[in-house]
Design a protein around this motif. Structure first.
Motif, PDB file in Angstrom:
ATOM      1  N   ALA A 154       1.135  16.854  -2.644  1.00 43.44           N
ATOM      2  CA  ALA A 154       1.085  15.572  -3.346  1.00 43.44           C
ATOM      3  C   ALA A 154       1.116  14.412  -2.360  1.00 43.44           C
ATOM      4  O   ALA A 154       0.345  13.449  -2.479  1.00 43.44           O
ATOM      5  CB  ALA A 154       2.249  15.466  -4.327  1.00 43.44           C
ATOM      6  N   ALA A 155       1.993  14.489  -1.365  1.00 41.78           N
ATOM      7  CA  ALA A 155       2.109  13.410  -0.380  1.00 41.78           C
ATOM      8  C   ALA A 155       0.832  13.280   0.444  1.00 41.78           C
ATOM      9  O   ALA A 155       0.346  12.168   0.693  1.00 41.78           O
ATOM     10  CB  ALA A 155       3.310  13.661   0.531  1.00 41.78           C
ATOM     11  N   LEU A 156       0.273  14.418   0.863  1.00 41.40           N
ATOM     12  CA  LEU A 156      -0.935  14.399   1.683  1.00 41.40           C
ATOM     13  C   LEU A 156      -2.114  13.831   0.894  1.00 41.40           C
ATOM     14  O   LEU A 156      -2.860  12.973   1.387  1.00 41.40           O
ATOM     15  CB  LEU A 156      -1.256  15.809   2.166  1.00 41.40           C
ATOM     16  N   ALA A 157      -2.283  14.282  -0.335  1.00 48.25           N
ATOM     17  CA  ALA A 157      -3.396  13.792  -1.162  1.00 48.25           C
ATOM     18  C   ALA A 157      -3.251  12.295  -1.425  1.00 48.25           C
ATOM     19  O   ALA A 157      -4.236  11.551  -1.393  1.00 48.25           O
ATOM     20  CB  ALA A 157      -3.438  14.563  -2.481  1.00 48.25           C
ATOM     21  N   ALA A 158      -2.038  11.846  -1.691  1.00 40.03           N
ATOM     22  CA  ALA A 158      -1.805  10.421  -1.962  1.00 40.03           C
ATOM     23  C   ALA A 158      -2.114   9.574  -0.736  1.00 40.03           C
ATOM     24  O   ALA A 158      -2.724   8.499  -0.841  1.00 40.03           O
ATOM     25  CB  ALA A 158      -0.365  10.200  -2.416  1.00 40.03           C
ATOM     26  N   GLU A 159      -1.694  10.031   0.437  1.00 43.75           N
ATOM     27  CA  GLU A 159      -1.969   9.287   1.668  1.00 43.75           C
ATOM     28  C   GLU A 159      -3.477   9.210   1.928  1.00 43.75           C
ATOM     29  O   GLU A 159      -3.999   8.143   2.290  1.00 43.75           O
ATOM     30  CB  GLU A 159      -1.275   9.960   2.857  1.00 43.75           C
ATOM     31  N   ILE A 160      -4.184  10.317   1.742  1.00 39.03           N
ATOM     32  CA  ILE A 160      -5.633  10.321   1.935  1.00 39.03           C
ATOM     33  C   ILE A 160      -6.294   9.384   0.924  1.00 39.03           C
ATOM     34  O   ILE A 160      -7.205   8.616   1.255  1.00 39.03           O
ATOM     35  CB  ILE A 160      -6.199  11.749   1.796  1.00 39.03           C
ATOM     36  N   ALA A 169     -16.698  10.854   0.910  1.00 39.95           N
ATOM     37  CA  ALA A 169     -16.770  11.042   2.366  1.00 39.95           C
ATOM     38  C   ALA A 169     -15.519  11.734   2.883  1.00 39.95           C
ATOM     39  O   ALA A 169     -15.588  12.580   3.783  1.00 39.95           O
ATOM     40  CB  ALA A 169     -16.949   9.687   3.051  1.00 39.95           C
ATOM     41  N   ALA A 170     -14.358  11.388   2.310  1.00 43.76           N
ATOM     42  CA  ALA A 170     -13.106  12.009   2.750  1.00 43.76           C
ATOM     43  C   ALA A 170     -13.126  13.518   2.517  1.00 43.76           C
ATOM     44  O   ALA A 170     -12.577  14.289   3.312  1.00 43.76           O
ATOM     45  CB  ALA A 170     -11.925  11.380   2.011  1.00 43.76           C
ATOM     46  N   LYS A 171     -13.769  13.934   1.436  1.00 42.56           N
ATOM     47  CA  LYS A 171     -13.836  15.366   1.136  1.00 42.56           C
ATOM     48  C   LYS A 171     -14.669  16.129   2.163  1.00 42.56           C
ATOM     49  O   LYS A 171     -14.552  17.346   2.286  1.00 42.56           O
ATOM     50  CB  LYS A 171     -14.430  15.583  -0.258  1.00 42.56           C
ATOM     51  N   HIS A 172     -15.526  15.411   2.902  1.00 41.39           N
ATOM     52  CA  HIS A 172     -16.389  16.048   3.899  1.00 41.39           C
ATOM     53  C   HIS A 172     -15.755  16.096   5.298  1.00 41.39           C
ATOM     54  O   HIS A 172     -16.373  16.595   6.232  1.00 41.39           O
ATOM     55  CB  HIS A 172     -17.730  15.302   3.999  1.00 41.39           C
ATOM     56  N   ILE A 174      -5.101   6.686  -0.661  1.00 42.43           N
ATOM     57  CA  ILE A 174      -4.911   5.260  -0.396  1.00 42.43           C
ATOM     58  C   ILE A 174      -5.596   4.841   0.898  1.00 42.43           C
ATOM     59  O   ILE A 174      -6.095   3.718   1.009  1.00 42.43           O
ATOM     60  CB  ILE A 174      -3.411   4.905  -0.377  1.00 42.43           C
ATOM     61  N   ALA A 175      -5.664   5.737   1.890  1.00 43.87           N
ATOM     62  CA  ALA A 175      -6.417   5.415   3.108  1.00 43.87           C
ATOM     63  C   ALA A 175      -7.892   5.208   2.761  1.00 43.87           C
ATOM     64  O   ALA A 175      -8.537   4.259   3.246  1.00 43.87           O
ATOM     65  CB  ALA A 175      -6.263   6.543   4.133  1.00 43.87           C
ATOM     66  N   ALA A 176      -8.441   6.071   1.908  1.00 41.94           N
ATOM     67  CA  ALA A 176      -9.833   5.921   1.483  1.00 41.94           C
ATOM     68  C   ALA A 176     -10.008   4.647   0.654  1.00 41.94           C
ATOM     69  O   ALA A 176     -11.017   3.940   0.779  1.00 41.94           O
ATOM     70  CB  ALA A 176     -10.265   7.144   0.679  1.00 41.94           C
ATOM     71  N   PHE A 177      -9.024   4.358  -0.187  1.00 44.15           N
ATOM     72  CA  PHE A 177      -9.082   3.134  -0.995  1.00 44.15           C
ATOM     73  C   PHE A 177      -9.121   1.898  -0.099  1.00 44.15           C
ATOM     74  O   PHE A 177      -9.875   0.951  -0.356  1.00 44.15           O
ATOM     75  CB  PHE A 177      -7.874   3.051  -1.927  1.00 44.15           C
ATOM     76  N   LYS A 178      -8.325   1.887   0.960  1.00 44.58           N
ATOM     77  CA  LYS A 178      -8.303   0.739   1.870  1.00 44.58           C
ATOM     78  C   LYS A 178      -9.673   0.529   2.515  1.00 44.58           C
ATOM     79  O   LYS A 178     -10.157  -0.605   2.622  1.00 44.58           O
ATOM     80  CB  LYS A 178      -7.242   0.929   2.945  1.00 44.58           C
ATOM     81  N   VAL A 179     -10.317   1.618   2.933  1.00 49.01           N
ATOM     82  CA  VAL A 179     -11.661   1.523   3.502  1.00 49.01           C
ATOM     83  C   VAL A 179     -12.639   0.997   2.456  1.00 49.01           C
ATOM     84  O   VAL A 179     -13.458   0.112   2.729  1.00 49.01           O
ATOM     85  CB  VAL A 179     -12.125   2.884   4.040  1.00 49.01           C
ATOM     86  N   LEU A 236       0.829  -1.205   0.000  1.00 45.97           N
ATOM     87  CA  LEU A 236       0.000   0.000   0.000  1.00 45.97           C
ATOM     88  C   LEU A 236       0.866   1.258   0.000  1.00 45.97           C
ATOM     89  O   LEU A 236       0.538   2.246  -0.666  1.00 45.97           O
ATOM     90  CB  LEU A 236      -0.936   0.006   1.208  1.00 45.97           C
ATOM     91  N   ALA A 237       1.981   1.207   0.720  1.00 44.70           N
ATOM     92  CA  ALA A 237       2.895   2.355   0.744  1.00 44.70           C
ATOM     93  C   ALA A 237       3.460   2.632  -0.644  1.00 44.70           C
ATOM     94  O   ALA A 237       3.674   3.784  -1.027  1.00 44.70           O
ATOM     95  CB  ALA A 237       4.025   2.111   1.738  1.00 44.70           C
ATOM     96  N   SER A 238       3.680   1.565  -1.412  1.00 46.19           N
ATOM     97  CA  SER A 238       4.187   1.754  -2.774  1.00 46.19           C
ATOM     98  C   SER A 238       3.138   2.431  -3.652  1.00 46.19           C
ATOM     99  O   SER A 238       3.482   3.200  -4.564  1.00 46.19           O
ATOM    100  CB  SER A 238       4.617   0.415  -3.383  1.00 46.19           C
ATOM    101  N   LEU A 239       1.852   2.171  -3.383  1.00 47.38           N
ATOM    102  CA  LEU A 239       0.790   2.842  -4.132  1.00 47.38           C
ATOM    103  C   LEU A 239       0.728   4.325  -3.770  1.00 47.38           C
ATOM    104  O   LEU A 239       0.473   5.176  -4.634  1.00 47.38           O
ATOM    105  CB  LEU A 239      -0.558   2.182  -3.859  1.00 47.38           C
TER     106      LEU A 239
END
Length: 204
Positions: free
Chosen positions: A141-147, A178-181, A149-154, A120-123
């Motif tokens: 870029a880092a913050l958006a990517a982390e958010i 939902a993450a945008k809210h 993939i976290a949303a993708f995992k959920v 997941l970290a590689s994604l």
């Protein structure tokens, strides 16, 4: 001699998932996987380094994400990530049964969970790099990517446990919406009474 059968790699993967779930990952041997797939151990090692590698094959998802991000319209960062993840969803959906079996094996083995976190970290790295290529600064870029993939995992967890058979792409869109809210006033960010994500209550 037994008649040659096609798709040895696919049969090995299927056999491995069945055995990992029936016997447990640690208790399963390469010899047993090969026997169930009706190939030799030598054939197994032509396709996989070891039995762990069956679960962690080259990351096709990362390749699809990179291509989708490169061709996405110039949108807000999370919109581009939503586009890329929904474009990549068929990679998992077309192998839904094997994906669910794989996830059950990983969930039962803490040492495999560590490897999954690395995947997941590689994604995250793939998405962050793609966003930087589109002109975003490193922090954004880092913050958006982390958010993303976290949303993708959920979304992925919801999909593999979804008895109503909604698509993974639908879960991804709902979860990222939902993450945008998350920074909106509480009454807008809260889930509905039935536990659905914000906006999901209006889905068809």
């Amino acid at each position: 001699m037994s008649r040659w059968k096609p798709d040895a790699r696919g049969r090995l993967e299927k056999a491995a998932m069945e055995l990992y779930n029936d016997k447990g990952f640690e208790a399963t041997t390469v010899a047993e996987i090969a026997a169930r797939a009706e190939v030799t151990e030598r054939t197994f090692y032509r396709h996989f380094v070891d039995k762990r590698e069956v679960l962690f094959q080259p990351n096709a998802l990362a390749d699809v994400l990179a291509r989708a991000m490169a061709t996405a319209a110039p949108l807000a960062p999370l919109e581009m990530i939503t586009h890329a993840l929904t474009e990549a969803a068929p990679v998992l959906e077309e192998r839904a049964e094997l994906v669910r079996q794989r996830q059950a094996v990983i969930a039962a083995n803490p040492e495999l969970q560590e490897r999954e976190l690395a995947k997941l970290a590689s994604l995250v790295s793939t998405l962050a790099h793609a966003l930087r290529e589109r002109g975003l600064d490193s922090t954004t870029a880092a913050l958006a990517a982390e958010i993303g993939i976290a949303a993708f995992k959920v979304a992925f967890d919801r999909w593999i446990n979804d008895h109503d058979q909604h698509t993974l792409a639908q879960h991804i869109r709902e979860t990222l919406d939902a993450a945008k809210h998350l920074t909106a006033p509480a009454e807008h960010a809260a889930a509905t009474d039935d536990g659905s994500l914000p906006g999901q209550e209006n889905a068809a």
